[in-house]
Design a protein around this motif. Structure first.
Motif, PDB file in Angstrom:
ATOM      1  N   SER A 165      -4.608   1.861  -3.781  1.00 19.47           N
ATOM      2  CA  SER A 165      -4.148   2.805  -2.768  1.00 19.47           C
ATOM      3  C   SER A 165      -3.858   4.183  -3.344  1.00 19.47           C
ATOM      4  CB  SER A 165      -2.897   2.260  -2.064  1.00 19.47           C
ATOM      5  OG  SER A 165      -1.766   2.267  -2.920  1.00 19.47           O
TER       6      SER A 165
ATOM      7  N   THR B 293       0.854  -1.184   0.000  1.00 19.16           N
ATOM      8  CA  THR B 293       0.000   0.000   0.000  1.00 19.16           C
ATOM      9  C   THR B 293       0.890   1.233   0.000  1.00 19.16           C
ATOM     10  OG1 THR B 293      -1.709  -1.166   1.246  1.00 19.16           O
ATOM     11  CG2 THR B 293      -1.808   1.247   1.227  1.00 19.16           C
TER      12      THR B 293
ATOM     13  N   GLU C 101      -3.858  -4.080  -4.952  1.00 19.41           N
ATOM     14  CA  GLU C 101      -3.757  -3.347  -3.692  1.00 19.41           C
ATOM     15  C   GLU C 101      -2.983  -2.045  -3.872  1.00 19.41           C
ATOM     16  OE1 GLU C 101      -3.274  -5.358   0.515  1.00 19.41           O
ATOM     17  OE2 GLU C 101      -1.311  -5.116  -0.437  1.00 19.41           O
TER      18      GLU C 101
END
Length: 260
Positions: A248, A49, A244
């Motif tokens: 982010s 992230t 992911e």
């Protein structure tokens, strides 16, 4: 007679103690013999992230799309979604940092009749210092451009701009064709980052990517993970990490786009 019974009792007690000790040693040996991969398989993988860097002044960033050509449109002028527009893979907030002298740049190209994407790197003084082209297939995908090691290295703590233009006409890109801009700033590798990368290297390549993303080093995180995905396109763990990372920074809509 009492001595014999006492002696037998001592023998039985010693045997029981020996059996218990042997069993404990056996269990310990089995635990130590479990392969590292199996021992760590149950642990959650490193989260990828992106965290915007601290202490870095914001560099200007703008995304400009559009441009018509006679007889049709290179891109849909009414398109508002991320997946229908030309987009640089960059974080929405904070400067986009690299620690590499020759970084790799990523751009998402939507479905388009354009045949070529032209990449231009611009110096802090506004001069074009490198240019290359990539052929397009017409399908949506993420295109990678790398600054060759034969070119001059990026200078530290300076903002370079890069532009990707779609060639909507047969003779190549024109000023009317759609384009996007990005910024890259090279910073030195800190001792803390070196230590973190050294520790992550002992774990996995994905852990190194996570270290970059958590440290706000966007280009190494994005390009490194893209390279891993290209090498192992069917790896579910890498696919999840890629989604992911893009989510982010607000680019989750193009996370499933293939790498070209």
């Amino acid at each position: 007679m009492a001595r014999i019974r006492l002696f037998r009792s001592l023998i039985l007690l010693s045997a029981a103690t020996l059996l218990q000790t042997t069993t404990l040693v056996s269990f310990a040996s089995e635990a130590q013999s479990v392969p590292t991969g199996q021992a760590t398989a149950s642990r959650r993988r490193s989260r990828v992230t992106f965290k915007p860097p601290q202490g870095q002044a914001l560099a200007p960033r703008k995304t400009i799309g559009g441009g018509r050509r006679g007889g049709g449109e290179c891109l849909q002028s009414s398109a508002n979604s991320v997946s229908e527009n030309l987009n640089p893979l960059l974080p929405a907030q904070g400067p986009a940092l690299t620690v590499s002298e020759h970084p790799t740049f990523l751009v998402y190209v939507p479905t388009s009749p354009a045949k070529v994407a032209e990449f231009t790197l611009v110096s802090p003084e506004g001069d074009g210092i490198y240019q290359t082209k990539a052929n397009l297939t017409g399908s949506a995908g993420i295109v990678r451009f790398s600054l060759p090691k034969t070119e001059a290295a990026l200078e530290l703590n300076k903002d370079y701009y890069w532009i990707v233009t779609l060639g909507c006409q047969a003779d190549g890109p024109t000023p009317e064709d759609p384009f996007v801009e990005g910024v890259v700033r090279r910073i030195p590798v800190t001792d803390d980052l070196k230590d973190s990368l050294r520790e992550a290297k002992l774990e996995s390549a994905l852990a190194r990517i996570a270290t970059y993303s958590e440290s706000g080093i966007w280009y190494e995180a994005a390009a490194g993970l893209a390279n891993l995905r290209a090498a192992k396109p069917n790896d579910a763990e890498l696919k999840e990490a890629w989604q992911e990372l893009l989510q982010s920074v607000g680019l989750g809509a193009i996370a499933t786009a293939p790498l070209q």
